[in-house]
Scaffold this active site. Structure first.
Site, PDB file in Angstrom:
ATOM      1  N   ASP A 125       1.052  -1.107   0.392  1.00  0.00           N
ATOM      2  CA  ASP A 125       0.027  -0.108  -0.198  1.00  0.00           C
ATOM      3  C   ASP A 125       0.768   1.326  -0.612  1.00  0.00           C
ATOM      4  O   ASP A 125       2.140   1.380   0.212  1.00  0.00           O
ATOM      5  CB  ASP A 125      -1.143   0.115   0.918  1.00  0.00           C
ATOM      6  CG  ASP A 125      -1.678  -0.989   1.131  1.00  0.00           C
ATOM      7  OD1 ASP A 125      -2.249  -1.976   0.284  1.00  0.00           O
ATOM      8  OD2 ASP A 125      -2.557  -1.438   2.504  1.00  0.00           O
ATOM      9  N   GLN A 126       0.460   2.314  -0.274  1.00  0.00           N
ATOM     10  CA  GLN A 126       0.776   3.746  -0.765  1.00  0.00           C
ATOM     11  C   GLN A 126       1.604   4.120   0.539  1.00  0.00           C
ATOM     12  O   GLN A 126       3.145   4.444   0.845  1.00  0.00           O
ATOM     13  CB  GLN A 126       0.127   4.719  -1.381  1.00  0.00           C
ATOM     14  CG  GLN A 126       0.991   5.762  -1.849  1.00  0.00           C
ATOM     15  CD  GLN A 126       0.327   7.135  -2.604  1.00  0.00           C
ATOM     16  OE1 GLN A 126      -0.840   6.722  -3.011  1.00  0.00           O
ATOM     17  NE2 GLN A 126       0.621   8.014  -2.149  1.00  0.00           N
TER      18      GLN A 126
END
Length: 276
Positions: A125-126
């Protein structure tokens, strides 16, 4: 692609080696038709029996990644001729959604490694930081993809959650699907894909905060965040799955362990191995 035969594959045919590594049948067929395989600089084919230390050369596929170089360096935790384990900082996407993007991890990696082909084996995930495997050859990517699918690559994560007591080791086996009311969120859903997260251990690091070690068997979007929130322990700093107002997600891909498919040597890398 060039490599030396590991002890594990002594006195096996090249075909048997790649079947053991679960190379897809399509690629095996392509290799079977190839006239360019050599062993110790002599013409060979998939039926050729090889021995420890023999040097095999497999013709390279004409593959090129489409990532634009970012002209920024990525941190490399481990690298050899076949793969690399790289560090993804917080707030950086794993790869671009648009070919014009040039500020994602893969843009940094292709610039740093200076290769025509580099592809990620999994994603983060970012807002998650930590370690991620990339393949430097299409055939290696296919082998690593299968290893990931078979849980032969162990990914250990650290998360900090709000808790008054340590959390007992347990397995969370709950399917995850899209949240129809929030396009950016996922949720536990009976119609979702199977998702398995193992809580390995935990320890209190300060009052009200517990650090949890987790292992993934699957890699669904936001899996750890959804699973921990579902059992009442959302990750600290998660604005999607908790009441946090800050984007300070306390989650990291801490350790990666697997047996190297080509060298057959154990690989174990942690964030602590990266030069700060």
């Amino acid at each position: 692609m060039k490599f030396k035969v590991a002890d594990t594959f002594n006195e096996q045919s090249i075909r048997d080696i790649f079947k053991t590594l679960q190379l897809p049948k399509k690629e095996l067929h392509t290799l079977n038709m190839s006239k360019s395989i050599t062993v110790n600089d002599k013409p060979a084919n998939l039926q050729t029996i090889v021995h420890t230390g023999d040097e095999i050369v497999i013709p390279d596929e004409e593959a090129k990644s489409q990532y634009l170089p970012s002209y920024r360096y990525a941190q490399i935790a481990y690298e050899d001729d076949f793969l690399a384990i790289v560090y993804k900082p917080k707030g950086v996407k794993t790869h671009p959604n648009d070919l014009k993007e040039s500020n994602t991890l893969m843009n940094h990696v292709i610039y740093t490694l200076n290769l025509p082909y580099v592809e990620p084996i999994h994603r983060l995930d970012q807002e998650t930081v930590g370690l991620l495997i990339v393949a430097k050859h299409p055939m290696i990517k296919k082998i690593l993809d299968r290893m990931l699918e078979n849980n032969d690559i162990h990914r250990i994560y650290k998360a900090q959650v709000k808790s008054l007591l340590p959390i007992k080791p347990q397995t969370i086996d709950l399917p995850i699907g899209k949240d129809k009311f929030h396009p950016n969120k996922r949720r536990v859903s009976p119609t979702g894909q199977r998702a398995v997260t193992h809580i390995l251990s935990s320890q209190m690091i300060k009052e009200g905060v517990c650090e949890v070690m987790l292992k993934l068997d699957t890699g669904r979007t936001h899996q750890i965040r959804v699973h921990l929130a579902e059992i009442g322990y959302p990750v600290l700093g998660d604005p999607l799955y908790s009441d946090s107002k800050l984007r300070q997600l306390q989650l990291e891909s801490y350790q990666i362990e697997f047996t190297h498919p080509i060298t057959q040597q154990p690989i174990s890398v942690t964030i602590d191995d990266i030069e700060q």
